[in-house]
Motif scaffolding. Structure first.
Motif, PDB file in Angstrom:
ATOM      1  N   LEU A   1       0.448  -0.755  -0.173  1.00  0.00           N
ATOM      2  CA  LEU A   1       0.483   0.316  -0.191  1.00  0.00           C
ATOM      3  C   LEU A   1       0.868   1.552   0.230  1.00  0.00           C
ATOM      4  CD1 LEU A   1      -2.580  -1.041   2.764  1.00  0.00           C
ATOM      5  CD2 LEU A   1      -3.056  -1.007  -0.364  1.00  0.00           C
ATOM      6  N   GLY A   2       1.302   1.881  -1.186  1.00  0.00           N
ATOM      7  CA  GLY A   2       1.561   3.267  -1.522  1.00  0.00           C
ATOM      8  C   GLY A   2       0.839   3.911  -2.249  1.00  0.00           C
ATOM      9  N   ALA A   3       1.290   5.193  -2.316  1.00  0.00           N
ATOM     10  CA  ALA A   3       0.062   5.762  -3.470  1.00  0.00           C
ATOM     11  C   ALA A   3      -0.447   5.019  -4.011  1.00  0.00           C
ATOM     12  CB  ALA A   3       0.966   7.518  -3.514  1.00  0.00           C
ATOM     13  N   SER A   4       0.588   4.701  -5.111  1.00  0.00           N
ATOM     14  CA  SER A   4       0.008   3.160  -6.258  1.00  0.00           C
ATOM     15  C   SER A   4       0.246   1.930  -5.128  1.00  0.00           C
ATOM     16  CB  SER A   4       0.682   3.529  -7.010  1.00  0.00           C
ATOM     17  OG  SER A   4       2.288   3.429  -7.082  1.00  0.00           O
ATOM     18  N   GLY A   5      -0.710   1.326  -5.216  1.00  0.00           N
ATOM     19  CA  GLY A   5      -0.592  -0.299  -5.286  1.00  0.00           C
ATOM     20  C   GLY A   5      -0.191  -1.251  -5.736  1.00  0.00           C
TER      21      GLY A   5
ATOM     22  N   ALA B   1       0.194   2.419   6.262  1.00  0.00           N
ATOM     23  CA  ALA B   1      -1.453   2.029   5.865  1.00  0.00           C
ATOM     24  C   ALA B   1      -1.965   0.744   6.382  1.00  0.00           C
ATOM     25  CB  ALA B   1      -1.884   2.485   4.529  1.00  0.00           C
ATOM     26  N   ALA B   2      -1.161  -0.293   6.153  1.00  0.00           N
ATOM     27  CA  ALA B   2      -1.492  -1.672   7.032  1.00  0.00           C
ATOM     28  C   ALA B   2      -1.540  -1.597   8.518  1.00  0.00           C
ATOM     29  CB  ALA B   2      -0.078  -2.583   6.433  1.00  0.00           C
ATOM     30  N   GLU B   3      -1.615  -0.684   9.055  1.00  0.00           N
ATOM     31  CA  GLU B   3      -1.652  -0.472  10.990  1.00  0.00           C
ATOM     32  C   GLU B   3      -2.902   0.017  10.532  1.00  0.00           C
ATOM     33  OE1 GLU B   3       0.940  -1.767  13.035  1.00  0.00           O
ATOM     34  OE2 GLU B   3       2.554  -2.673  11.582  1.00  0.00           O
TER      35      GLU B   3
END
Length: 481
Positions: A249-253, A391-393
């Motif tokens: 999960l970055g700005a894009s995935g 964002a995984a958190e």
């Protein structure tokens, strides 16, 4: 007990971990930023590779490498270092992907006869960040530099070569080679004709050696393993194997999975990379992941993603019928480059901030589930999904991901997985050279410390939410897949 080191030269810094070669336990670590400044404050697209050596030296200071018997190198895999016949850099290394190379990518696709021709040739369609595209840009924009270019290395190849004292032999691994755009994971061979198509002439390419092979020894006798790209090193450091997928999960995935075969995909949605173990690493990317969350947070006037997550948790699965197709920057998976996002299902009762927040999380995760399904449709087994990125958190991500992906979700604790993967490769090469390890079986290190989330009773609800998303997608973009 042996001691090995892994160094990861990322776009911004060098990180070094020193590990026990038997267990993988991290004994000590070092860090230093690259001494690189961009005039506009952004990340530069041209970097003098000496900056990587300077930060490496700083990160290794204070006796960090004392007692180390072998070193592995991981580095950003899209950087290309053009050298002249004497081994000097012709110009700064071309790193990252930027708008200046987008035209070159389209140019190359046309020159070979379209996306399918590229997919068949090397398992991927040229993109702005790839080395092959940068060579085309170089030939068109700096022809004198292109003409002087006699040798092509990636960042990890160049660093390994420098550590070894710049020997005549130059090496690389399957993982790094597979991201160049001129080596095929399916055939295990270079396509020199594609180098010529891009650069205008042939160039010397590094020899591709096995995952457990050593590139050589330093003048002081330190073993240096073959090295690999950052993506492959992180997968190796996480310890993923068959049945595992990684969602970043970055700005894009991006979604990648370990698979025994190279997947040739005529649509170009799958990029057929090789991994650091002798297997394959098919990757599917989406343009919209965390940028969907950031955009929604801004729209709702929230200060951060934690606040958006808290708000989303006040809603319920399905967001009261709200569905967000998160194609804010256009989309790659499905291939809708010129589209925009869509918000569907607006009713009086659904027009609340918490429902929009929930729809943003569900839309992002359903977009990534679409990417997962591209791999599943090609026979890739997915028994569990590793979820990476800050964002995984977020509680809203963790609450929805297992049921939307339809499988167990593993959230590893933040760690330097690329550097750990490089160290594990060093331990493999060391063990193979000493006869204590098999070249076909990497060292069995402790897996990542992680939180494990099961879909449980929420599975049916999650799959209903997913169906709702698919119905809106099909209605808005019929036949997109």
């Amino acid at each position: 007990m042996g001691i090995v080191a892994g160094l990861d030269s990322s776009p911004d810094f060098t990180r070094i971990v020193v590990c026990d070669s038997d267990t993988g336990a991290v004994l000590r670590q070092g860090y230093a930023p690259h001494p690189v400044e961009s005039p506009d404050g952004g990340r530069p697209s041209d970097v003098d590779p000496q900056a990587w050596l300077l930060s490496l030296g700083e990160a290794a200071g204070g006796g960090l490498l004392e007692g180390v018997q072998a070193i592995g190198v991981s580095a950003q895999q899209n950087a290309v270092v053009p050298l002249d016949a004497q081994g000097n850099t012709v110009r700064p290394a071309m790193v990252g992907g930027d708008k200046r190379t987008q035209v070159a990518a389209a140019d190359l696709i046309d020159a070979l006869g379209g996306r399918e021709a590229w997919a068949q040739a090397v398992g991927c369609v040229p993109q702005a960040a790839q080395p092959v595209t940068k060579l085309r840009w170089l030939a068109r924009t700096e022809p004198e530099h292109a003409q002087r270019t006699a040798v092509l290395l990636q960042a990890h190849d160049w660093l390994v070569w420098q550590l070894l004292g710049r020997p005549i032999r130059r090496t690389t691994d399957r993982g790094g080679a597979s991201s160049t755009g001129y080596w095929s994971a399916a055939t295990g061979a270079y396509r020199p004709d594609l180098v010529e198509l891009a650069l205008g002439h042939q160039a010397m390419l590094p020899e591709v050696i096995g995952p457990a092979d050593a590139a050589g020894r330093t003048p002081e006798g330190l073993l240096i393993s073959v090295g690999t790209g950052e993506t492959m090193a992180a997968a190796f450091g996480l310890g993923i194997g068959l049945g595992d997928a990684v969602v970043s999960l970055g700005a894009s995935g991006s979604v990648m999975a370990v698979h025994p075969d190279a997947l040739v995909d005529g649509s170009g949605m799958i990029t057929a990379l090789a991994d650091a173990t002798g297997m394959h690493l098919p990757v599917v990317t989406t343009l919209n992941a965390v940028r969907t969350l950031r955009g929604t947070a801004e729209l709702l006037g929230l200060p951060d993603l934690e606040s958006l997550s808290e708000l989303a948790m006040k809603s319920t699965p399905g967001a009261h019928g709200l569905v967000l197709l998160p194609y804010l920057e256009g989309e790659r998976t499905p291939n809708l480059p010129h589209t925009a996002g869509t918000l569907a299902g607006l009713r009086r009762e659904s027009m609340k901030a918490e429902h929009l927040a929930r729809a943003a999380f569900e839309g992002m995760l359903c977009g990534l589930a679409d990417a997962l399904d591209v791999l599943r449709a090609r026979g890739v087994e997915v028994r569990r999904v590793f979820l990476l990125g800050p964002a995984a958190e977020l509680p809203a991500v963790q609450a929805a991901a297992p049921s939307l992906f339809g499988t167990q979700v593993v959230v590893p604790q933040p760690a330097d997985y690329a550097a750990i993967g490089a160290a594990r490769q060093a331990a493999w090469a060391l063990g193979t050279s000493q006869g204590s390890l098999d070249a076909r079986t990497p060292p069995a290190w402790q897996g990542a410390v992680a939180q494990v989330l099961e879909p449980g009773e929420e599975l049916a609800v999650g799959q209903a939410v997913r169906q709702q998303f698919v119905a809106v997608r099909e209605q808005t973009h019929p036949g997109a897949f």
